[in-house]
Design an enzyme around this catalytic site. Structure first.
Site, short mmCIF file in Angstrom:
data_model
loop_
_atom_site.label_atom_id
_atom_site.label_comp_id
_atom_site.label_asym_id
_atom_site.label_seq_id
_atom_site.Cartn_x
_atom_site.Cartn_y
_atom_site.Cartn_z
N SER A 248 -14.88 -17.94 -26.87
CA SER A 248 -14.31 -19.06 -27.07
C SER A 248 -12.92 -19.13 -27.66
O SER A 248 -12.22 -20.29 -27.13
CB SER A 248 -15.22 -19.92 -28.10
OG SER A 248 -15.22 -19.13 -29.42
N LYS B 51 -21.01 -28.64 -24.11
CA LYS B 51 -19.98 -28.42 -23.39
C LYS B 51 -19.74 -28.73 -21.96
O LYS B 51 -19.72 -30.27 -21.69
CB LYS B 51 -19.44 -26.88 -23.33
CG LYS B 51 -19.09 -26.61 -24.62
CD LYS B 51 -18.88 -25.05 -24.82
CE LYS B 51 -18.68 -24.76 -26.43
NZ LYS B 51 -19.72 -25.12 -27.48
N HIS C 30 -19.76 -21.07 -23.16
CA HIS C 30 -18.45 -21.76 -22.36
C HIS C 30 -18.42 -21.35 -20.88
O HIS C 30 -17.48 -21.69 -20.32
CB HIS C 30 -17.33 -21.07 -23.14
CG HIS C 30 -16.98 -21.59 -24.38
ND1 HIS C 30 -16.17 -22.41 -24.91
CD2 HIS C 30 -17.52 -21.18 -25.64
CE1 HIS C 30 -16.25 -22.88 -26.15
NE2 HIS C 30 -17.12 -22.12 -26.78
#
Lengths: 393, 81
Positions: free
Chosen positions: A185, A244, A213
């Protein structure tokens, strides 16, 4: 009396120094969201380049409609855990949809991505086991590992040879779990999965990848790191988040192990918290459908990432990784410069993340950008222009 | 290996983390006195692991605050074989 909060005095002083230099970078308030990439803060419009909204899906009409319908039909909340109160049909639907998307047999949904890591890691490993975790792992992985009570061995970031050495030293027996991340990240680099999967021929262990991610982002199907590397069979467990690429809130764990669903009765962060709200589950289901139907979003994300990466590097800025990634971190020399540059960026109309130790690897200070498929090329060019004006000068 | 032999090696390994140049001794509390954050302590422990070719699980790190605590653990591991 010992004042319990006094131990945080140093944090308070450090925070105050940041406030004294301008805006509170850790507490920006978006007064209005105009789009996935634009907000009104105070009376100014800001380009958002630090939201992890990779697919730019938060204002998708079909997704919003699904959320509204769920609110109308199922109410605002579940008011309890799935173990105590039972599930809503949509919890199970989301788990089936995710399992299908991932090409895996089993999936368990959690209320947040953080809890997915706490639950999966503490459910898989116990006090007689060993967890090997990458040194640059996210805090939720560290916390999940701690909750497990397992022996914890940290290996050097992205270094399979270092893991090999540490596994060779081990003499305690018990199960062994190796934990990697798809995209890390802070710096945006990804685990060299082939190197770690190859180690399975030498050492016995099960492999978990946190695709927080990289879910929706990596691979021809957007399934994550294993999909990109063509090594999904080498990954035993996958963790992901809905906060996300899915644009909601929640998380999941998935795998093919025949006992996988037993984890529901062994994971405290799953058992002892309220289940995800109807609106969040419904929007996650709808967003997943959009991701599956619109692979062009992923292509736009990568085109935008390439443009920003090239633009910032052309300014002579040093990035966290040499490989293009939707996470593009610009290295700063020290904390005070980072705060000053962050403020200058914000004043000029672009929001990025300010990242400083100990939340970063190797004590790096970073201006961290995350790219969205919803950014236009004009947005990207504007971000580069502002970096040129206030950071690269 | 004895603790007395290990202590100066640990002090040497602490060098790059001792940014304020504090005087190091057996009783030095590594995170508190050297003002090293949690990640820095773990990075330093990795250096100790590699130097002595032993494993120091993270679970042990929170219980080994001083140089002598760490030297005792290293000595126990080295003399185990």
């Amino acid at each position: 009396m010992v004042d319990l909060l006094e131990k945080h005095r140093a944090i308070a002083d450090r925070f105050q120094r940041m406030i004294d230099m301008g805006v509170n970078a850790l507490g920006v308030t978006n007064d209005q969201m105009i789009s996935p990439t634009r907000a009104i803060v105070g009376n100014r419009e800001i380009i958002l380049a630090g939201t992890n909204n990779y697919m730019g899906i938060t204002f998708e009409p079909s997704v919003i409609a699904a959320g509204k319908k769920a609110l109308d039909e199922f109410g605002t909340g579940t008011t309890g855990s799935r173990i105590a109160n039972g599930s809503f049909a949509m919890h199970k639907e989301l788990e089936r949809s995710l399992a299908k998307f991932l090409g895996l047999k089993h999936c368990i949904v959690f209320t947040t991505g953080y809890q997915a890591n706490l639950g999966m890691l503490s459910g898989l490993a116990g006090p007689k086991d060993t967890i090997y975790l990458d040194a640059d792992s996210h805090s939720s992985i560290y916390d999940g590992c701690t909750l497990s009570g397992a022996k914890l061995v940290r290996f050097r970031h992205n270094d399979a040879a270092d893991l090999d050495k540490r596994m060779a030293r081990d003499d305690t027996g018990g199960g062994r779990l190796v934990v990697l991340e798809g995209i890390y990240s802070m710096l945006g680099d990804r685990a060299p999965l082939a190197d770690f999967v190859a180690l399975k021929k030498k050492h016995d262990f099960q492999l978990l990848v946190d695709d927080a991610h990289s879910f929706g982002v990596l691979g021809p199907n957007g399934r994550g790191l294993g999909d990109e590397a063509g090594l999904e069979d080498g990954v035993d467990f996958v963790i992901g988040t809905f906060s996300k690429s899915i644009g909601a809130i929640g998380g999941f764990g998935a795998g093919n192990h025949p006992l996988f669903d037993t984890l529901r009765y062994a994971m405290r962060p799953y058992m002892f918290t309220a289940s995800a709200s109807p609106a969040s589950v419904a929007t996650s289901i709808a967003a997943l459908e959009v991701l599956a139907k619109e692979p062009e979003r992923r292509q736009r994300l990568w085109d935008n990432s390439q443009r920003l990466f090239d633009g910032l590097r052309a300014l002579g800025l040093e990035t966290g990784t040499d490989v293009v990634s939707p996470v593009i971190a610009v290295k700063m020399p020290d904390e005070l410069t980072t705060i000053a540059k962050w403020n200058a960026l914000f004043e000029s109309g672009v929001y990025v993340n300010m990242a400083v130790p100990p939340g970063t690897p190797n004590r790096l200070c970073l201006l961290r950008c995350s790219v969205s498929a919803a950014h236009s090329f004009d947005d990207i060019d504007r971000i580069i222009e502002i970096f040129k004006k206030v950071v690269a000068n | 290996m004895t603790e007395a032999e290990i202590i100066p090696i640990i002090c040497d390994l602490l060098g790059p983390y001792n940014l304020e140049g504090k005087l190091l001794a057996a009783e030095t509390d590594i995170p508190a006195e050297l003002n090293i954050d949690s990640v820095g302590v773990l990075d330093f422990i990795m250096e100790v692991e590699d130097h002595f070719d032993i494993e120091i699980p993270m679970n042990v790190v929170s219980e080994t605050r001083t140089v002598i605590d760490l030297a005792r653990y290293v000595a126990a591991q080295k003399n185990k074989a």
